[in-house]
Enzyme design. Structure first.
Site, PDB file in Angstrom:
ATOM      1  N   ARG A  49     -12.465   2.361  12.521  1.00 13.89           N
ATOM      2  CA  ARG A  49     -12.682   1.948  11.126  1.00 13.89           C
ATOM      3  C   ARG A  49     -13.919   2.583  10.500  1.00 13.89           C
ATOM      4  O   ARG A  49     -14.141   2.457   9.293  1.00 13.89           O
ATOM      5  CB  ARG A  49     -12.727   0.410  11.022  1.00 13.89           C
ATOM      6  CG  ARG A  49     -12.673  -0.098   9.591  1.00 13.89           C
ATOM      7  CD  ARG A  49     -12.479  -1.592   9.502  1.00 13.89           C
ATOM      8  NE  ARG A  49     -13.252  -2.344  10.473  1.00 13.89           N
ATOM      9  CZ  ARG A  49     -14.559  -2.584  10.361  1.00 13.89           C
ATOM     10  NH1 ARG A  49     -15.235  -2.156   9.327  1.00 13.89           N
ATOM     11  NH2 ARG A  49     -15.178  -3.280  11.298  1.00 13.89           N
ATOM     12  N   LYS A 200       3.012  13.489   2.242  1.00  8.35           N
ATOM     13  CA  LYS A 200       3.870  14.514   1.630  1.00  8.35           C
ATOM     14  C   LYS A 200       3.661  15.876   2.314  1.00  8.35           C
ATOM     15  O   LYS A 200       3.981  15.993   3.480  1.00  8.35           O
ATOM     16  CB  LYS A 200       3.598  14.535   0.120  1.00  8.35           C
ATOM     17  CG  LYS A 200       3.654  13.160  -0.533  1.00  8.35           C
ATOM     18  CD  LYS A 200       5.026  12.556  -0.436  1.00  8.35           C
ATOM     19  CE  LYS A 200       5.217  11.177  -0.978  1.00  8.35           C
ATOM     20  NZ  LYS A 200       4.185  10.193  -0.928  1.00  8.35           N
TER      21      LYS A 200
HETATM   22  N1  PLP Z   1       0.351  10.372  -5.150  1.00 10.65           N
HETATM   23  C1  PLP Z   1       1.561  10.929  -5.317  1.00 10.65           C
HETATM   24  C2  PLP Z   1       1.709  12.076  -6.283  1.00 10.65           C
HETATM   25  C3  PLP Z   1       2.680  10.440  -4.641  1.00 10.65           C
HETATM   26  O1  PLP Z   1       3.879  11.009  -4.836  1.00 10.65           O
HETATM   27  C4  PLP Z   1       2.504   9.330  -3.759  1.00 10.65           C
HETATM   28  C5  PLP Z   1       3.657   8.770  -3.019  1.00 10.65           C
HETATM   29  O2  PLP Z   1       4.805   9.031  -3.319  1.00 10.65           O
HETATM   30  C6  PLP Z   1       1.223   8.788  -3.603  1.00 10.65           C
HETATM   31  C7  PLP Z   1       0.173   9.326  -4.305  1.00 10.65           C
HETATM   32  C8  PLP Z   1       0.999   7.604  -2.688  1.00 10.65           C
HETATM   33  O3  PLP Z   1       1.027   8.032  -1.389  1.00 10.65           O
HETATM   34  P1  PLP Z   1       1.497   7.101  -0.134  1.00 10.65           P
HETATM   35  O4  PLP Z   1       2.921   6.768  -0.334  1.00 10.65           O
HETATM   36  O5  PLP Z   1       1.217   7.984   1.032  1.00 10.65           O
HETATM   37  O6  PLP Z   1       0.612   5.899  -0.150  1.00 10.65           O
END
Ligand code: PLP
Length: 383
Positions: A49, A200
């Site tokens: 953490r 992503k």
């Molecule tokens: N930012 C963007 C552009 C996203 O597409 C997403 C998720 O789809 C996020 C932030 C949030 O990420 P996470 O789902 O990993 O929490």
């Protein structure tokens, strides 16, 4: 190791932030799963953490090297990254200016949580620099942008927004998830804080959840001070998996971007596709700006199906391209924004930001373009 400035992007992806296996000289980083480390002194306390286990600490260096920053922190999700970052720079009485076309989870976080903390916010009326300038208040402490945006791939002028912010002593943050550092380095245009949903492109195989923020040592320390209290750290097993995935980030994103360009041009000529949103197309309203601030136009695009084709049915008829909530994996996926990310908006709200029921968001993978085209053709022809 050589100076990081001289390293090529794929060398950074492969080698920066490796944990050396001093014991057995293995080719890859060992995975340190300890949640308890010897206490050396008050300044050197390793603990998951505290975001400083060996795997966490070293992978942060790779992310910082890719974004061109002094430091980075890795989180358990993109939302952990964004929420910890916001809460580090905003407190009661402060004001956030935030782009109106934004990832839905970020919008929900702001709307649902900020009132509990007494933090004020204003969504812009558009994505142009003037739209940000118009809503700055005397208590504005942070401006947050997302470019290219989801799902219409609008492009915000990063340099113009950061210049406005700097002239007023306001910090800027960007969600760089869609472009990835392979296609966009916001730090070069003056942004202070760069965040990612590492779920992503960083992960890239649709099999992990993670987030990251990259910035100066000073800003990272400020976020760390909040994050160690909130506790959104990533488990070392996933940190290790993320490091492995990031070795191919450059290769994957370049291949996906190349495919997206070819598909965008092809879709743009297709008689049953009424519109294609992709910054790489000359017809995109901010094509020139995208060319100036991106090194590649990215692998996300969206398109509108002809009125004669039902968008839900179209997705069901696809055989190779999967219908999927998330994005940026090596496999191509599609989604209907009006049923998912923007489902909570009213029809009127969706219409006013240009999200029609015919809109399909397309996350382009690494498959052969001819196979992706064939899948789309068979889906359209089967109506
Ligand atoms: N930012 C963007 C552009 C996203 O597409 C997403 C998720 O789809 C996020 C932030 C949030 O990420 P996470 O789902 O990993 O929490």
């Amino acid at each position: 190791m050589m100076s990081k400035k001289k390293l090529g992007v794929n060398t950074i992806c492969t080698h920066v932030g490796e944990v050396k296996d001093e014991q057995f000289k293995g080719a890859v980083s060992p995975m340190y799963l300890s949640s308890s480390y010897e206490f050396l002194d008050v300044d050197i306390k390793r603990y998951p953490r505290y975001f400083n286990t060996p795997n966490q600490e070293f992978l942060s260096k790779k992310i910082a090297a890719l974004e061109g920053t002094e430091g980075a922190l890795i989180f358990s999700s993109g939302m952990a990254a964004i929420s910890h970052m916001f809460l580090a720079f905003l407190q009661k009485g402060d004001h956030l200016v935030v782009q109106n076309t934004l990832y839905g989870g970020t919008v929900n976080f702001i709307k649902e949580e900020f009132p509990k903390y007494g933090i004020e916010y204003t969504f812009t009326n558009g994505y142009k620099a003037k739209d940000f300038e118009d809503v700055i208040q005397s208590n504005t402490k942070l401006i947050h942008i997302e470019t290219p945006s989801n799902p219409l791939l609008t492009i915000t002028d990063i340099r113009d927004v950061t210049q406005i912010a700097k002239s007023k002593g306001i910090l800027t943050s960007i969600d760089n998830t869609f472009a990835s550092p392979i296609n966009q380095k916001p730090i070069e245009f003056g942004v202070d804080l760069v965040m990612h949903s590492a779920t992503k492109y960083f992960g890239g195989h649709s099999d992990l959840s993670a987030g990251a923020v990259a910035s100066s040592h000073q800003n990272i320390e400020r976020i760390w001070n909040v994050s160690k209290n909130l506790g959104g750290n990533l488990s070392d097993m996933t940190v290790w998996l993320l490091e492995r995935s990031m070795k191919t980030l450059g290769l994957r994103v370049k291949a996906q971007t190349k495919n997206a360009m070819k598909l965008a041009k092809w879709l743009n000529r297709h008689p049953q596709i009424s519109k294609v949103h992709y910054p790489g197309l000359k017809s995109h309203p901010e094509h020139k700006l995208a060319k100036a601030q991106m090194t590649g136009f990215g692998a996300m695009l969206s398109f509108e199906l002809d009125k004669s084709l039902d968008s839900e049915k179209f997705q069901k008829k696809l055989k190779l391209i999967k219908s999927s909530m998330s994005l940026a994996g090596v496999e191509s996926t599609v989604i209907s924004p009006h049923l998912t990310s923007h489902a909570l908006l009213t029809q009127y709200e969706r219409d006013s930001v240009g999200i029609s029921d015919q809109l399909i968001r397309f996350s382009v993978g690494i498959e052969a373009v001819k196979d992706l085209k064939a899948d789309i053709i068979q889906a359209i022809e089967s109506f």
